[in-house]
Design a protein around this motif. Structure first.
Motif: not given
Length: 336
Positions: A37-40, A115-121
């Protein structure tokens, strides 16, 4: 966090085909695998000529262990009160919208963001990316290696806090501007690549490698839309422009032109891992022969045809984590 900058306009004749704006990005993460995951995150927005318009930075609560604190310096205590990614997704997207994403080893930053945007739909509004490693190669910059610190030193940019997303993005923005202007003066075609956002995402248990072993890996889909680990068509890639320098020697650097083969499952999507290899100047081979420089596999004891041939031919073998480290410092091919 915003800051406006006023600089003298450049007099360099500008190619009409160049993009109209850029988003120089750096993300710090919990690791390199697809469930990390992104932390910053930090974004410097630049105009068409590379002049800074403003910048933005945020920490992100990864909802898991922060990973290599000794690198990014963000502990669980520090991140506990930070916003979750869905809470900063809209603001982040507004910084990227309509711009070319610029990063040092851009395929990594883009894959983490996608991937972060995909998780956030949701979907990140990015259609093209530009890797400053690839651009430095196009320009023939005399760098000892392709680390950010070497690119910064070449242009006299002083790094203040390495692996802090905001400072890394600042350093890259300051190094990208003269690179862009040099490309414009020389009529160099920018090495732009397409960004394909993930549109589907699934979570499933999967093993992880190295010191990150244990836990869950988000399976998801590759950038081509095929589930990870399933059959996928081979991708036609441009021919590697460098001659094969021979086999990889353990303990030394990879060299541009080396033939790299992959076998078995990988934590990072295979397409993205291959993209990183290609952008570093390596030749991704679909089969293994006596000419193969290196085999990358997380299961060297498996009986796959590539592993068997590697044993027969004496081809060096490394795992994915070691290969990721080697990709950070690939030796440039000799100039003709």
């Amino acid at each position: 966090m915003l800051e406006d900058h006023q600089t003298a306009p450049s007099t360099t004749p500008w190619p009409a085909a160049y993009p109209q704006g850029y988003a120089v990005v750096d993300v710090e993460t919990t690791g390199l695998a697809r469930d990390d995951r992104i932390v910053s995150a930090a974004v410097y927005r630049l105009d068409a000529r590379g002049e800074v318009e403003d910048h933005w930075y945020t920490m992100v609560n990864p909802e898991r262990d922060p990973g290599p604190v000794w690198i990014h310096g963000l502990t669980s205590d520090v991140l506990e009160g930070a916003p979750l990614f869905p809470e900063i997704a809209e603001e982040f997207a507004s910084r990227l919208d309509g711009r070319v994403l610029v990063a040092h080893n851009a395929v990594f930053d883009w894959s983490m963001i996608a991937r972060e945007y995909a998780r956030a739909e949701r979907e990140a509004p990015v259609r093209q990316r530009l890797c400053t490693i690839a651009l430095s190669k196009e320009l023939g910059l005399p760098l000892a290696n392709h680390k950010l610190e070497s690119l910064a030193a070449h242009f006299g940019v002083v790094q203040q806090r390495a692996h802090h997303a905001l400072d890394d993005a600042r350093v890259l923005a300051e190094a990208f501007r003269p690179s862009l202007q040099a490309a414009a003066r020389g009529g160099v075609r920018l090495p732009l690549l397409e960004c394909r956002p993930l549109t589907e995402w699934t979570d499933r248990a999967a093993p992880r490698i190295g010191r990150q072993s244990g836990g869950y890996s988000s399976g998801g889909y590759s950038s081509g839309g095929y589930p990870s680990g399933s059959w996928r068509p081979s991708r036609k890639r441009p021919a590697c422009p460098y001659p094969n320098p021979g086999r990889y020697e353990p303990g030394k650097q990879l060299k541009q032109g080396m033939r790299i083969a992959f076998s078995g499952d990988t934590s990072v999507e295979r397409d993205l891992l291959e993209d990183r290899a290609v952008e570093a100047g390596l030749h991704v081979a679909t089969s293994l022969s006596r000419l193969t420089s290196l085999l990358v596999t997380n299961d060297p004891d498996s009986g796959t045809s590539k592993v068997v041939k590697a044993r027969q031919f004496g081809t060096p073998v490394v795992d994915e984590a070691a290969f990721g480290q080697l990709l950070r410092d690939v030796e440039p091919a000799p100039k003709k």
